[in-house]
Scaffold this motif. Structure first.
Motif, mmCIF file in Angstrom:
data_model
loop_
_atom_site.group_PDB
_atom_site.id
_atom_site.type_symbol
_atom_site.label_atom_id
_atom_site.label_comp_id
_atom_site.label_asym_id
_atom_site.label_seq_id
_atom_site.Cartn_x
_atom_site.Cartn_y
_atom_site.Cartn_z
ATOM 1 N N ILE A 78 -4.813 -3.063 5.879
ATOM 2 C CA ILE A 78 -4.624 -4.504 5.666
ATOM 3 C C ILE A 78 -5.532 -5.015 4.544
ATOM 4 C CG2 ILE A 78 -3.750 -5.009 7.999
ATOM 5 C CD1 ILE A 78 -6.490 -6.149 8.674
ATOM 6 N N ARG A 79 -6.666 -4.376 4.354
ATOM 7 C CA ARG A 79 -7.539 -4.781 3.250
ATOM 8 C C ARG A 79 -6.865 -4.514 1.901
ATOM 9 N NH1 ARG A 79 -13.243 -4.142 4.959
ATOM 10 N NH2 ARG A 79 -13.298 -5.721 6.589
ATOM 11 N N ILE A 80 -6.376 -3.279 1.751
ATOM 12 C CA ILE A 80 -5.736 -2.914 0.481
ATOM 13 C C ILE A 80 -4.482 -3.762 0.265
ATOM 14 C CG2 ILE A 80 -4.641 -1.031 -0.823
ATOM 15 C CD1 ILE A 80 -7.656 -0.684 -0.494
ATOM 16 N N GLY A 81 -3.714 -3.940 1.370
ATOM 17 C CA GLY A 81 -2.508 -4.776 1.272
ATOM 18 C C GLY A 81 -2.851 -6.176 0.794
ATOM 19 N N ALA A 82 -3.909 -6.727 1.361
ATOM 20 C CA ALA A 82 -4.300 -8.088 0.988
ATOM 21 C C ALA A 82 -4.772 -8.141 -0.464
ATOM 22 C CB ALA A 82 -5.398 -8.581 1.917
ATOM 23 N N PRO A 109 0.806 -1.225 0.000
ATOM 24 C CA PRO A 109 0.000 0.000 0.000
ATOM 25 C C PRO A 109 0.839 1.275 0.000
ATOM 26 C CG PRO A 109 -0.873 -1.558 1.577
ATOM 27 C CD PRO A 109 0.429 -2.132 1.078
ATOM 28 N N LEU A 110 2.118 1.152 0.404
ATOM 29 C CA LEU A 110 2.956 2.349 0.442
ATOM 30 C C LEU A 110 3.729 2.539 -0.853
ATOM 31 C CD1 LEU A 110 4.480 1.964 4.027
ATOM 32 C CD2 LEU A 110 2.612 3.475 3.311
ATOM 33 N N SER A 111 3.655 1.535 -1.754
ATOM 34 C CA SER A 111 4.556 1.556 -2.899
ATOM 35 C C SER A 111 4.129 2.526 -3.990
ATOM 36 C CB SER A 111 4.698 0.134 -3.467
ATOM 37 O OG SER A 111 3.429 -0.297 -3.947
ATOM 38 N N LYS A 112 2.873 2.886 -4.045
ATOM 39 C CA LYS A 112 2.440 3.827 -5.071
ATOM 40 C C LYS A 112 1.459 4.814 -4.452
ATOM 41 C CE LYS A 112 2.760 1.254 -9.377
ATOM 42 N NZ LYS A 112 2.000 0.399 -10.263
ATOM 43 N N VAL A 113 1.442 6.042 -4.939
ATOM 44 C CA VAL A 113 0.497 7.034 -4.440
ATOM 45 C C VAL A 113 -0.927 6.507 -4.597
ATOM 46 C CG1 VAL A 113 -0.449 9.341 -4.791
ATOM 47 C CG2 VAL A 113 2.014 8.962 -4.947
ATOM 48 N N ARG A 114 -1.201 5.866 -5.720
ATOM 49 C CA ARG A 114 -2.546 5.409 -5.975
ATOM 50 C C ARG A 114 -2.989 4.369 -4.942
ATOM 51 N NH1 ARG A 114 -4.617 1.733 -9.599
ATOM 52 N NH2 ARG A 114 -2.556 1.361 -10.490
ATOM 53 N N TYR A 115 -2.026 3.490 -4.589
ATOM 54 C CA TYR A 115 -2.392 2.470 -3.593
ATOM 55 C C TYR A 115 -2.663 3.113 -2.249
ATOM 56 C CZ TYR A 115 -0.562 -0.862 -7.015
ATOM 57 O OH TYR A 115 -0.327 -1.587 -8.136
ATOM 58 N N ASN A 161 -5.859 4.597 -2.156
ATOM 59 C CA ASN A 161 -6.909 3.590 -1.966
ATOM 60 C C ASN A 161 -7.165 3.351 -0.479
ATOM 61 O OD1 ASN A 161 -7.303 3.184 -4.667
ATOM 62 N ND2 ASN A 161 -5.899 1.452 -4.807
ATOM 63 N N VAL A 162 -6.071 3.320 0.284
ATOM 64 C CA VAL A 162 -6.206 3.097 1.729
ATOM 65 C C VAL A 162 -7.050 4.216 2.339
ATOM 66 C CG1 VAL A 162 -4.979 2.977 3.917
ATOM 67 C CG2 VAL A 162 -4.020 1.851 1.905
ATOM 68 N N LEU A 163 -6.722 5.451 1.957
ATOM 69 C CA LEU A 163 -7.461 6.587 2.523
ATOM 70 C C LEU A 163 -8.918 6.581 2.062
ATOM 71 C CD1 LEU A 163 -4.815 9.459 2.270
ATOM 72 C CD2 LEU A 163 -5.409 8.029 4.237
ATOM 73 N N GLU A 164 -9.127 6.272 0.794
ATOM 74 C CA GLU A 164 -10.508 6.234 0.275
ATOM 75 C C GLU A 164 -11.354 5.245 1.055
ATOM 76 O OE1 GLU A 164 -9.822 4.976 -3.738
ATOM 77 O OE2 GLU A 164 -8.561 6.755 -4.083
ATOM 78 N N LYS A 168 -12.804 15.539 -6.467
ATOM 79 C CA LYS A 168 -11.629 14.746 -6.099
ATOM 80 C C LYS A 168 -10.562 15.665 -5.521
ATOM 81 C CE LYS A 168 -12.946 10.721 -7.872
ATOM 82 N NZ LYS A 168 -14.279 10.693 -7.243
ATOM 83 N N LEU A 169 -9.778 15.076 -4.643
ATOM 84 C CA LEU A 169 -8.747 15.844 -3.947
ATOM 85 C C LEU A 169 -7.463 15.880 -4.754
ATOM 86 C CD1 LEU A 169 -8.830 17.171 -1.193
ATOM 87 C CD2 LEU A 169 -7.837 15.099 -0.233
ATOM 88 N N MET A 170 -7.204 14.769 -5.466
ATOM 89 C CA MET A 170 -5.949 14.632 -6.163
ATOM 90 C C MET A 170 -6.222 14.007 -7.522
ATOM 91 S SD MET A 170 -2.597 13.067 -4.331
ATOM 92 C CE MET A 170 -3.524 12.412 -2.966
ATOM 93 N N VAL A 171 -5.630 14.515 -8.558
ATOM 94 C CA VAL A 171 -5.844 13.900 -9.868
ATOM 95 C C VAL A 171 -5.175 12.535 -9.906
ATOM 96 C CG1 VAL A 171 -6.270 15.870 -11.375
ATOM 97 C CG2 VAL A 171 -3.922 15.338 -10.668
ATOM 98 N N GLY A 172 -5.783 11.640 -10.615
ATOM 99 C CA GLY A 172 -5.218 10.297 -10.740
ATOM 100 C C GLY A 172 -5.606 9.386 -9.595
ATOM 101 N N THR A 173 -6.316 9.911 -8.624
ATOM 102 C CA THR A 173 -6.807 9.046 -7.544
ATOM 103 C C THR A 173 -8.299 9.285 -7.400
ATOM 104 O OG1 THR A 173 -6.649 10.645 -5.754
ATOM 105 C CG2 THR A 173 -4.649 9.441 -6.311
ATOM 106 N N ARG A 174 -8.948 8.455 -6.562
ATOM 107 C CA ARG A 174 -10.373 8.667 -6.300
ATOM 108 C C ARG A 174 -10.582 9.354 -4.951
ATOM 109 N NH1 ARG A 174 -13.115 2.990 -6.876
ATOM 110 N NH2 ARG A 174 -15.084 4.062 -7.261
ATOM 111 N N LEU A 175 -9.483 9.753 -4.333
ATOM 112 C CA LEU A 175 -9.598 10.391 -3.013
ATOM 113 C C LEU A 175 -10.381 11.696 -3.156
ATOM 114 C CD1 LEU A 175 -8.869 10.168 -0.062
ATOM 115 C CD2 LEU A 175 -6.806 11.503 -0.523
ATOM 116 N N HIS A 176 -11.417 11.856 -2.328
ATOM 117 C CA HIS A 176 -12.326 12.981 -2.513
ATOM 118 C C HIS A 176 -12.467 13.806 -1.240
ATOM 119 C CE1 HIS A 176 -15.349 10.565 -0.344
ATOM 120 N NE2 HIS A 176 -14.812 9.555 -1.014
ATOM 121 N N TYR A 177 -13.178 14.912 -1.385
ATOM 122 C CA TYR A 177 -13.317 15.839 -0.280
ATOM 123 C C TYR A 177 -14.082 15.265 0.920
ATOM 124 C CZ TYR A 177 -11.050 19.900 -2.251
ATOM 125 O OH TYR A 177 -10.115 20.766 -2.700
#
Ligand SMILES: Nc1ncnc2c1ncn2[C@@H]1O[C@H](COP(=O)(O)OP(=O)(O)O)[C@@H](O)[C@H]1O
Ligand SMILES: [Mg+2]
Lengths: 516, 358
Positions: free
Chosen positions: B298-302, B45-51, B54-57, B181-190
Motif C-alpha cells: 500500500i505504501r508503494i501503491g500510494a 505496484p503490479l504494473s511494472k517489474v520495477r514497481y 520496489n514492494v519487495l525491497e 543485486k538480485l535482478m538487473v534494473g531493480t534494487r532488489l538485493h540478496y
C-alpha cells in the motif's frame, strides 16, 4: 406468598464456549430466605451475576413484582432494590469502613467528602440492622467476617430489598456463620428477601425457607426446605449418591522432610503476619493448616515455595537450609506446589494444555532434541497425563482457557504431581471445582502420601481439612495456635474456637509438631 | 483453537476492508480523477517489474523490524527501540564498510554481524533497566531512539562525512561490503534471503526451542512463568537483546543492499513500521512477511498514485491508523464472535442433550 422475582428461561454462554446457564427458571417469594445450591461450577454465581446486571444473558427475561425489567448494569440492579455480596469481597482495603460504605454516594461538604457524616451514616445503619462494625477501622485490618458485614451494609445503604449472598459462609468459622444467620433472620423480619448461595447442606436446612437446586447449568428442582432431606438435595445436586467420606489408610510418617524454624514476616504496613512460626512435615504424612483466610497462610506458602523473599527464620528441606534458593532450585529439590489461584499462578490460560503440562520441566533433556523441543515426547507425555488425570479436553493442543474450572485444576495437579515430589504444598487444591474433580484430586494426594511424599495442605474448607489431613495445625494472627496429632478427637466447633483466636494451646503442646 | 485463528483472520480482513473503503471515500471526495487514482493505488505496484520490485525491497526492512518487535512483544516487553537499533546497525555497517578493507567473503558478513551486535547491545540498555529496576522499557527505549539518532548522526557527520560529495553523506562504502543485486534494473538485493532465513529461524526459535517457550510463557502469564521456575528476569533480558540483534541486522542489510553511502539524515522510520507489522502479524514470525508485504504494497501503491495523480500519498496513513485501531480494539467484532460461540455451544448441546436448549 407473593412472588417478588422471577427469572425465566435464562441462558448464558461465556466467550470460552462454556454454557453456564441453560434455560434456567428461578423464582423467589417476598420476604423469604431462598437457598440456591449446586456443585461448584453449576452456574449459581452466573445466574446471580445476571440478576445483578454484571453479565448479559443470551436469552431469557427477568420480572420484578410481575413487571419485566431489563437489567444491563449493576447500577440498574441497585435502582431496582437488588444488592449483591460477592464471593470475593469488593472493598477498598486502604479505606475505612465508613468510606467503603458510602463509596460513590459520599456525603459532601464544600466539595470534599464529609467523613464525620459518613461515620454517622454508617453507625446509624449498623444500629438499625444490628450489624456491629467499627466505622473508623481500616478495612484491610478487619477479619473476614467483619468485611462481610461491611459488604452487607453497603448493599443495604443503597436500598437493597433483595439481597444476594454468594457463598457467604465459605470463608467463615462455624461461630461466625451462626452470627451471620442471626443477622439474616433479622433482615428477614424487617421484610428483606434473601438469596443465599451455598453448597453446605446443613446450613441450607438450617436457614432457608425454600431451596432451588442447580446442576450443570440447569434448574433441577425447587422445594420447601422443610420437605426435603440433605440426602435428597445432595442427590439432585450431584446426580448420584455421594460418599463424602474420603477413603484412606492410617498414615505411616517417616523422616522430617520440611522444617520451618522461627519464621517471621513483617508486611509492608509494618505488621507481623507471621510470628515465629515453627513446624515440621514428615514424609508419608498430610499436615493440614486450618485457619480463617488472611492469618498468615498465604505468606507462609509463598515463602516456602520461594515466591516471597524473607529474612527472619530458616527453611530446611531434608535437613539442608534452602532459604535463598530460587524457585527453580527448590523445584529441582522436589518441591511441588498447587497454588491457591490457578488462573493467576497455576496456568498460562492462553497456552495449550501440553505447554502447561511441561512448564516445570521443559528444559529437561528428555523433552529436547538438541536445540529443538521434542514434540513427539511432549505429545506422548501430555496424552499420558490427560488420561491419568482424566482431563476432559478435545486434544492436548487445546487452550487451557477453554476448559472448565475442574479440568484446569486437573492440569495443574497433573503437572505438580507427576514430577514425583518430595514435598507437596497444596493450597486450596479443590476450591471452586466440581465433586468429580475434587474426588480425583483427593485420591491423588493420598496416593502421593502413601508413596512417601510429605504434604502440606492449606484449605479454608474445614470439611476437606478434617477428612484429608493426618495431623493438623491451626493458624491465627500469624501464629500456630494449636496442633492435633489425632483428628478423630477434634470437632469442627473446637477447631472454630482456635481459628477465631478464642483459645490457644500451650507452648509445649504446639511444639510437638517439630517432632524433635 | 482453529476457530480463533479464523476469527482473527476475518477480523483483520474486515479491518483492512473498512479502511480501504474509507480511503476510497476520501479519494472520491478530493480527487478530480478518482478512478485513475484508485487504479494506480491498487494495481499500480503490479504494473511494472520495477514497481513490484520496489514492494519487495521495502518489505525487507519491514520484515526485520517486524520480527524484532514481534519477539519482544511475545515476551510482553513493549520495547520500541527497534528504530534506534536499526539506525545504529546501519551506522555500524557503515563504519565497517568504510574503514576496513577485506575480501568480500569476510567483509560482508562481518559488517552484518557488526550491525547485529550493536543492535543487541543497545537494546540491552532498556532491558537491563527493566529487569534490574523495573523501569518501563517503553519509556526508556523511546528515549533511547533519540539518543541513538543523534549519536549515529554525530559519528557519520564528524568522522565519516565525505566533504566532497556536495551533500550530507558518508564516504562511499567499499564495494566488497555491498550486498549484490538480485535482478538487473531493480534494487532488489540478496538481503531478501537473509530476511527469509530470519523468519524461519525466529519461528523455530519461538515455537520449537526451550528459550522461545520461556519467552512465550513469560509473555502469556509472567506470574505463572515465575512460579514454574522460569527465570523471568533472564527471559526479559534476552528477548530484548535478540530483538535488538534482529533490528541491527536489518539496519546493516538495508544499508548494504540499498545504498553505497550512508545517506540518512533523519530516522528512516522502519522501526515504527515494525510495530505496525508486528500488530498485524499478531507477533507470529510466519505472518510477519505477509504483513510486511501488505504494508509495503500500500505504501508503494500510494506513492505511485501520488506521483501520477492529484492524491497525496499520505492517505496510506489513514489505512494504517484505521487498521491498527480496529485490530487493537478488543471488542471490534466481539459481538460477532460471541454469536459464533453461542451458536456452536447450542449445537453441541443439542447433540448431547436431545435438544432441550433449543
Ligand atoms: N467469566 C467466565 N468466563 C468463562 N467461563 C466462566 C466464567 N465464569 C464462570 N465460568 C464457567 O461457568 C461455569 C459456571 O460457573 P459459576 O457460575 O461460577 O458456578 P458456581 O457459582 O455454581 O460455582 C463454570 O464451568 C465456570 O468455569
Ligand atoms: Mg460461585
Amino acid at each position: 406468598m407473593k412472588e417478588i422475582l422471577k427469572m425465566q428461561n435464562i441462558t448464558k454462554v461465556y466467550p470460552n464456549g462454556i454454557v453456564a446457564n441453560k434455560r434456567v427458571n428461578f423464582s423467589v417469594n417476598e420476604g423469604e430466605i431462598h437457598a440456591l445450591v449446586g456443585e461448584n461450577g453449576a452456574g449459581k454465581t452466573t445466574l446471580m451475576k445476571i440478576l445483578f446486571g454484571l453479565e448479559q444473558p443470551e436469552e431469557g427475561a427477568i420480572y420484578l413484582n410481575g413487571k419485566k425489567v431489563s437489567i444491563n448494569s449493576p447500577f440498574i440492579a441497585i435502582k431496582n432494590g437488588i444488592g449483591m455480596v460477592h464471593q470475593h469481597f469488593m472493598l477498598v482495603p486502604s479505606l475505612t469502613v465508613a468510606e467503603n460504605i458510602v463509596l460513590g454516594i459520599e456525603p459532601r461538604k464544600r466539595g470534599f467528602i464529609d467523613f464525620k457524616k459518613a461515620v454517622e451514616i454508617t453507625e446509624e445503619l449498623a444500629q438499625k440492622y444490628n450489624l456491629k462494625v467499627d466505622a473508623k477501622a481500616v478495612v484491610r485490618d478487619l477479619p473476614v467476617g467483619m468485611k462481610q458485614k461491611v459488604e452487607i451494609l453497603k448493599a443495604l445503604l443503597r436500598g437493597a430489598k433483595i439481597l444476594i449472598l454468594d457463598e457467604p459462609t465459605a470463608v467463615l468459622t462455624p461461630q461466625e456463620t451462626e452470627e451471620l444467620f442471626e443477622e439474616l433472620l433479622r433482615l428477614k423480619e424487617k421484610g428483606h428477601t434473601i438469596i443465599f448461595i451455598s453448597h453446605k447442606l446443613r446450613e441450607v436446612k438450617q436457614i432457608s425457607d425454600r431451596v432451588t437446586i442447580m446442576r450443570h447449568g440447569k434448574n433441577v428442582g425447587v422445594f420447601k426446605t422443610s420437605e426435603v432431606t440433605e440426602q435428597d438435595i445432595s442427590k439432585l445436586m450431584v446426580g448420584r449418591d455421594v460418599v463424602l467420606k474420603i477413603e484412606k489408610t492410617q498414615h505411616k510418617p517417616g523422616e522430617v522432610v520440611l522444617e520451618v524454624k522461627n519464621l517471621t514476616w513483617i508486611n509492608e504496613w509494618g505488621k507481623p503476619t507471621l510470628k515465629n512460626v515453627s513446624f515440621s512435615v514428615r514424609s508419608g504424612e498430610i499436615l493440614g493448616v486450618a485457619g480463617v483466610e488472611g492469618n498468615g497462610q498465604r505468606e507462609l506458602v509463598e515463602i516456602i515455595t520461594g515466591l516471597r523473599k524473607f529474612d527472619k527464620g530458616d527453611l530446611l528441606l531434608d535437613g539442608k537450609i534452602i532459604n535463598n534458593l530460587s524457585i527453580k532450585e527448590r523445584r529441582e529439590l522436589g518441591i511441588s506446589y498447587i497454588p491457591e489461584d490457578r488462573m493467576v499462578y497455576g496456568v498460562a490460560a492462553e497456552a495449550s494444555i501440553a505447554e502447561n503440562l511441561i512448564a516445570d520441566r521443559f528444559e529437561k533433556r528428555e523433552f529436547n532434541h538438541g536445540i529443538l523441543t521434542n514434540i513427539r515426547k511432549i505429545a506422548s507425555f501430555s496424552k499420558y497425563l490427560i488420561e491419568e488425570f482424566k482431563i476432559q479436553c478435545s486434544s492436548f493442543n487445546q487452550k487451557v482457557k477453554m476448559l472448565s474450572g475442574g479440568n484446569i485444576q486437573k492440569v495443574v495437579v497433573a503437572r505438580e504431581f507427576s514430577s514425583g515430589p518430595k514435598l507437596l504444598i497444596a493450597d486450596q487444591p479443590t476450591r471452586g471445582i466440581d465433586v468429580g474433580a475434587t474426588e480425583l484430586i483427593h485420591k491423588k494426594i493420598i496416593e502421593l502420601r502413601d508413596r512417601g511424599t510429605a504434604v502440606l495442605l492449606i484449605s479454608a474448607d474445614l470439611n476437606e481439612i478434617m477428612e484429608l489431613s493426618d495431623t493438623l495445625i491451626v493458624m491465627f494472627g500469624g501464629e500456630i495456635v494449636a496442633y492435633f496429632d489425632d483428628l478423630s478427637k477434634v470437632t469442627e466447633e473446637e477447631l472454630g474456637t482456635y481459628m477465631l483466636g478464642l483459645k490457644k494451646q500451650s507452648y509445649e503442646e504446639i511444639r510437638r509438631v517439630l517432632y524433635a | 483453537m482453529h476457530r480463533e485463528v479464523l476469527f482473527e483472520i476475518v477480523r483483520t480482513a474486515v479491518a483492512i476492508l473498512i479502511s480501504l473503503f474509507v480511503v476510497f471515500l476520501i479519494v472520491f471526495l478530493v480527487s478530480s480523477q478518482p478512478t485513475e487514482a484508485l487504479s494506480k493505488f491498487l494495481i499500480g505496484p503490479l504494473s511494472k517489474v520495477r514497481y513490484f520490485s520496489n514492494v519487495l525491497e521495502l518489505s525487507i526492512p519491514l520484515i526485520f523490524n517486524g520480527l524484532a518487535i514481534s519477539i519482544m512483544f511475545q515476551a510482553k516487553q513493549f520495547n520500541i527501540g527497534a528504530e534506534g537499533a536499526f539506525f545504529m546497525g546501519a551506522v555500524a555497517a557503515t563504519v565497517v564498510g568504510i574503514t576496513m578493507n577485506l575480501p568480500r567473503i569476510i567483509h560482508l558478513p562481518f559488517a552484518i554481524i557488526a550491525g547485529s551486535f550493536i543492535g543487541g547491545i543497545l537494546l540491552f540498555i532498556p532491558a537491563i533497566l527493566k529487569s534490574k529496576w523495573n523501569a518501563s522499557e517503553l519509556v526508556s527505549s523511546l528515549m533511547l531512539n533519540y539518543i541513538l539518532y543523534y549519536f549515529g548522526i554525530f559519528i557519520i557527520n564528524y568522522y565519516l562525512r565525505d566533504v566532497n560529495a556536495g551533500y550530507m553523506v558518508s564516504y562511499p562504502l567499499n564495494s566488497s561490503v555491498l550486498l549484490p543485486k538480485l535482478m538487473v534494473g531493480t534494487r532488489l538485493h540478496y538481503g531478501i534471503f537473509i530476511a527469509i532465513a530470519m523468519i524461519i529461524i525466529m519461528y523455530y526459535f519461538l515455537y520449537r526451542t526451550k528459550w522461545g517457550y520461556a519467552i512465550r510463557m513469560t509473555g502469556l502469564n509472567e506470574k505463572f512463568a515465575e512460579y514454574v521456575g522460569i527465570n523471568v528476569k533472564k527471559v526479559i533480558l534476552y528477548a530484548q537483546i535478540i530483538g535488538g540483534i534482529i533490528a541491527g541486522m536489518g539496519g546493516a542489510v538495508e544499508l548494504l543492499g540499498m545504498y553505497t553511502r550512508f545517506e540518512w539524515q533523519k530516522l528512516p522510520g522502519y522501526g515504527w513500521d515494525g510495530i505496525i507489522v508486528a500488530i498485524l502479524a499478531r507477533n507470529n514470525p510466519l505472518l510477519v512477511p505477509v504483513a510486511a508485504f501488505f504494508l509495503s504494497y500500500i505504501r508503494i501503491g500510494a506513492d505511485l498514485m501520488a506521483r501520477m495523480t492529484d492524491v497525496p500519498s499520505e492517505v496510506v496513513s489513514v489505512i494504517q491508523a484505521l487498521v491498527i485501531m480496529l485490530i487493537a480494539a478488543e471488542s471490534f467484532m466481539a459481538k460477532w464472535r460471541h454469536t459464533m460461540v453461542v451458536k456452536r455451544a447450542k449445537e453441541e448441546f443439542y447433540v448431547n442433550n436431545g435438544g432441550s436448549l433449543q
